[in-house]
Design a protein around this motif. Structure first.
Motif, PDB file in Angstrom:
ATOM      1  N   VAL A 191      82.616   1.637  51.065  1.00  0.00           N
ATOM      2  CA  VAL A 191      83.202   1.532  49.723  1.00  0.00           C
ATOM      3  C   VAL A 191      82.948   2.809  48.936  1.00  0.00           C
ATOM      4  CG1 VAL A 191      83.014   0.325  47.500  1.00  0.00           C
ATOM      5  CG2 VAL A 191      83.129  -0.993  49.631  1.00  0.00           C
ATOM      6  N   GLN A 192      81.730   3.335  49.022  1.00  0.00           N
ATOM      7  CA  GLN A 192      81.422   4.565  48.291  1.00  0.00           C
ATOM      8  C   GLN A 192      82.243   5.747  48.809  1.00  0.00           C
ATOM      9  OE1 GLN A 192      77.064   5.071  47.059  1.00  0.00           O
ATOM     10  NE2 GLN A 192      76.986   3.752  48.871  1.00  0.00           N
ATOM     11  N   VAL A 193      82.399   5.832  50.110  1.00  0.00           N
ATOM     12  CA  VAL A 193      83.183   6.931  50.690  1.00  0.00           C
ATOM     13  C   VAL A 193      84.647   6.808  50.279  1.00  0.00           C
ATOM     14  CG1 VAL A 193      84.035   7.928  52.858  1.00  0.00           C
ATOM     15  CG2 VAL A 193      81.600   7.379  52.599  1.00  0.00           C
ATOM     16  N   LEU A 194      85.169   5.591  50.296  1.00  0.00           N
ATOM     17  CA  LEU A 194      86.565   5.397  49.888  1.00  0.00           C
ATOM     18  C   LEU A 194      86.786   5.737  48.416  1.00  0.00           C
ATOM     19  CD1 LEU A 194      87.407   2.089  51.779  1.00  0.00           C
ATOM     20  CD2 LEU A 194      88.252   4.396  52.299  1.00  0.00           C
ATOM     21  N   ARG A 195      85.798   5.533  47.586  1.00  0.00           N
ATOM     22  CA  ARG A 195      85.913   5.826  46.156  1.00  0.00           C
ATOM     23  C   ARG A 195      85.696   7.302  45.842  1.00  0.00           C
ATOM     24  NH1 ARG A 195      82.091   1.965  42.925  1.00  0.00           N
ATOM     25  NH2 ARG A 195      83.011   3.178  41.265  1.00  0.00           N
TER      26      ARG A 195
ATOM     27  N   ASP B  70      70.525  12.965  45.483  1.00  0.00           N
ATOM     28  CA  ASP B  70      69.752  13.833  46.378  1.00  0.00           C
ATOM     29  C   ASP B  70      68.481  13.138  46.848  1.00  0.00           C
ATOM     30  OD1 ASP B  70      71.531  15.933  46.378  1.00  0.00           O
ATOM     31  OD2 ASP B  70      70.524  17.008  44.753  1.00  0.00           O
ATOM     32  N   ARG B  71      67.852  12.432  45.950  1.00  0.00           N
ATOM     33  CA  ARG B  71      66.621  11.705  46.305  1.00  0.00           C
ATOM     34  C   ARG B  71      66.927  10.569  47.281  1.00  0.00           C
ATOM     35  NH1 ARG B  71      61.918  11.112  42.340  1.00  0.00           N
ATOM     36  NH2 ARG B  71      60.398  11.248  43.984  1.00  0.00           N
ATOM     37  N   ILE B  72      68.032   9.870  47.073  1.00  0.00           N
ATOM     38  CA  ILE B  72      68.427   8.786  47.979  1.00  0.00           C
ATOM     39  C   ILE B  72      68.765   9.354  49.352  1.00  0.00           C
ATOM     40  CG2 ILE B  72      70.186   7.019  48.393  1.00  0.00           C
ATOM     41  CD1 ILE B  72      70.098   6.576  45.291  1.00  0.00           C
TER      42      ILE B  72
ATOM     43  N   ALA C 132      71.622   0.049  46.201  1.00  0.00           N
ATOM     44  CA  ALA C 132      71.950  -1.216  46.865  1.00  0.00           C
ATOM     45  C   ALA C 132      72.213  -0.974  48.351  1.00  0.00           C
ATOM     46  CB  ALA C 132      73.162  -1.865  46.202  1.00  0.00           C
ATOM     47  N   GLN C 133      72.956   0.075  48.666  1.00  0.00           N
ATOM     48  CA  GLN C 133      73.263   0.400  50.059  1.00  0.00           C
ATOM     49  C   GLN C 133      71.980   0.737  50.818  1.00  0.00           C
ATOM     50  OE1 GLN C 133      73.093   3.688  51.670  1.00  0.00           O
ATOM     51  NE2 GLN C 133      73.698   2.667  53.552  1.00  0.00           N
ATOM     52  N   THR C 134      71.134   1.544  50.216  1.00  0.00           N
ATOM     53  CA  THR C 134      69.885   1.946  50.858  1.00  0.00           C
ATOM     54  C   THR C 134      68.984   0.740  51.110  1.00  0.00           C
ATOM     55  OG1 THR C 134      70.011   4.122  49.827  1.00  0.00           O
ATOM     56  CG2 THR C 134      67.854   3.435  50.623  1.00  0.00           C
ATOM     57  N   ALA C 135      68.856  -0.122  50.118  1.00  0.00           N
ATOM     58  CA  ALA C 135      68.012  -1.315  50.273  1.00  0.00           C
ATOM     59  C   ALA C 135      68.537  -2.216  51.389  1.00  0.00           C
ATOM     60  CB  ALA C 135      67.941  -2.076  48.953  1.00  0.00           C
ATOM     61  N   CYS C 136      69.830  -2.469  51.395  1.00  0.00           N
ATOM     62  CA  CYS C 136      70.403  -3.327  52.436  1.00  0.00           C
ATOM     63  C   CYS C 136      70.162  -2.737  53.820  1.00  0.00           C
ATOM     64  CB  CYS C 136      71.906  -3.511  52.220  1.00  0.00           C
ATOM     65  SG  CYS C 136      72.320  -4.580  50.843  1.00  0.00           S
ATOM     66  N   HIS C 137      70.449  -1.452  53.968  1.00  0.00           N
ATOM     67  CA  HIS C 137      70.307  -0.838  55.295  1.00  0.00           C
ATOM     68  C   HIS C 137      68.849  -0.743  55.732  1.00  0.00           C
ATOM     69  CE1 HIS C 137      71.071   1.497  58.829  1.00  0.00           C
ATOM     70  NE2 HIS C 137      70.116   2.330  58.438  1.00  0.00           N
ATOM     71  N   GLN C 138      67.997  -0.195  54.896  1.00  0.00           N
ATOM     72  CA  GLN C 138      66.620   0.058  55.314  1.00  0.00           C
ATOM     73  C   GLN C 138      65.822  -1.232  55.476  1.00  0.00           C
ATOM     74  OE1 GLN C 138      65.929   2.858  56.540  1.00  0.00           O
ATOM     75  NE2 GLN C 138      67.565   4.086  55.681  1.00  0.00           N
ATOM     76  N   LEU C 139      65.954  -2.164  54.532  1.00  0.00           N
ATOM     77  CA  LEU C 139      65.242  -3.438  54.676  1.00  0.00           C
ATOM     78  C   LEU C 139      65.784  -4.240  55.844  1.00  0.00           C
ATOM     79  CD1 LEU C 139      64.834  -4.485  50.930  1.00  0.00           C
ATOM     80  CD2 LEU C 139      63.060  -3.660  52.484  1.00  0.00           C
TER      81      LEU C 139
ATOM     82  N   PRO D 174      77.689  13.283  46.414  1.00  0.00           N
ATOM     83  CA  PRO D 174      76.687  13.745  45.453  1.00  0.00           C
ATOM     84  C   PRO D 174      76.881  13.170  44.052  1.00  0.00           C
ATOM     85  CG  PRO D 174      78.276  15.472  45.881  1.00  0.00           C
ATOM     86  CD  PRO D 174      78.562  14.361  46.850  1.00  0.00           C
ATOM     87  N   ALA D 175      78.077  12.697  43.740  1.00  0.00           N
ATOM     88  CA  ALA D 175      78.354  12.140  42.405  1.00  0.00           C
ATOM     89  C   ALA D 175      78.471  10.615  42.443  1.00  0.00           C
ATOM     90  CB  ALA D 175      79.640  12.749  41.847  1.00  0.00           C
ATOM     91  N   SER D 176      78.041  10.005  43.528  1.00  0.00           N
ATOM     92  CA  SER D 176      78.140   8.552  43.663  1.00  0.00           C
ATOM     93  C   SER D 176      77.251   7.853  42.639  1.00  0.00           C
ATOM     94  CB  SER D 176      77.734   8.130  45.077  1.00  0.00           C
ATOM     95  OG  SER D 176      77.931   6.751  45.261  1.00  0.00           O
ATOM     96  N   SER D 177      77.567   6.607  42.362  1.00  0.00           N
ATOM     97  CA  SER D 177      76.759   5.788  41.467  1.00  0.00           C
ATOM     98  C   SER D 177      75.397   5.527  42.094  1.00  0.00           C
ATOM     99  CB  SER D 177      77.472   4.455  41.208  1.00  0.00           C
ATOM    100  OG  SER D 177      76.576   3.503  40.695  1.00  0.00           O
ATOM    101  N   VAL D 178      74.353   5.773  41.349  1.00  0.00           N
ATOM    102  CA  VAL D 178      72.998   5.544  41.849  1.00  0.00           C
ATOM    103  C   VAL D 178      72.788   4.058  42.143  1.00  0.00           C
ATOM    104  CG1 VAL D 178      70.551   5.683  41.246  1.00  0.00           C
ATOM    105  CG2 VAL D 178      72.057   7.610  40.764  1.00  0.00           C
ATOM    106  N   LYS D 179      73.378   3.188  41.342  1.00  0.00           N
ATOM    107  CA  LYS D 179      73.227   1.745  41.581  1.00  0.00           C
ATOM    108  C   LYS D 179      73.821   1.342  42.928  1.00  0.00           C
ATOM    109  CE  LYS D 179      73.034   0.363  36.764  1.00  0.00           C
ATOM    110  NZ  LYS D 179      73.653  -0.411  35.682  1.00  0.00           N
ATOM    111  N   TRP D 180      75.027   1.852  43.235  1.00  0.00           N
ATOM    112  CA  TRP D 180      75.656   1.573  44.529  1.00  0.00           C
ATOM    113  C   TRP D 180      74.789   2.120  45.659  1.00  0.00           C
ATOM    114  CZ3 TRP D 180      80.153  -0.909  46.093  1.00  0.00           C
ATOM    115  CH2 TRP D 180      80.973  -1.387  45.068  1.00  0.00           C
ATOM    116  N   ALA D 181      74.299   3.340  45.477  1.00  0.00           N
ATOM    117  CA  ALA D 181      73.498   3.989  46.513  1.00  0.00           C
ATOM    118  C   ALA D 181      72.176   3.259  46.743  1.00  0.00           C
ATOM    119  CB  ALA D 181      73.251   5.448  46.142  1.00  0.00           C
TER     120      ALA D 181
END
Length: 140
Positions: A121-125, A4-6, A72-79, A63-70
């Protein structure tokens, strides 16, 4: 840290990019100098639109995705998006030459692409339907 925070981070970053893109658009219109139109489009599409879409995807489908994956995805996209926007601004504003900014833009573009791949990848999982839809009960 939770999903939710991500999701909220993507929404907030997206709104910040929206404001930056609109300010740049207003500046271009008032100065009648549209040299930064490529920068403006990237800020609004990658920064605002895609960030907002990612926020919705995290909220509804992941909502149940891995925080680590999320993270990493957020950092790649936003940075990647921030570096890309700054690099394009410097390039089209003729502050830095293409020979200097080009490799940085390439790396930032790969970062944005990696963010999209990590989201895929997260959506597919994940489950195939949004979490806001009620689950079928066994009693019916």
């Amino acid at each position: 840290m939770n999903i939710d925070r991500i999701s909220r981070w993507h929404l907030l970053y997206g709104l910040v990019f929206a404001i930056i893109g609109m300010v740049l658009g207003i500046y271009m219109a008032s100065s009648q100098n549209h040299v930064q139109h490529v920068t403006h489009a990237h800020i609004l599409l990658l920064g605002f639109v895609l960030s907002a879409i990612f926020a919705v995807i995290y909220r509804l489908w992941l909502p149940a995705s891995s925080v680590k994956w999320a993270l990493a995805q957020t950092a790649c996209h936003q940075l990647g998006t921030a570096v890309l926007a700054i690099g394009l601004f410097l390039l089209y504003g003729q502050v830095a030459p293409e020979a200097t900014v080009g490799p940085i833009l390439g790396i930032a573009s790969i970062g944005v692409l990696l963010g999209a791949v990590l989201m895929l990848v997260q959506v597919l999982r994940a489950e195939s339907r949004p979490s806001v839809m009620p689950k079928a009960s066994a009693a019916t």
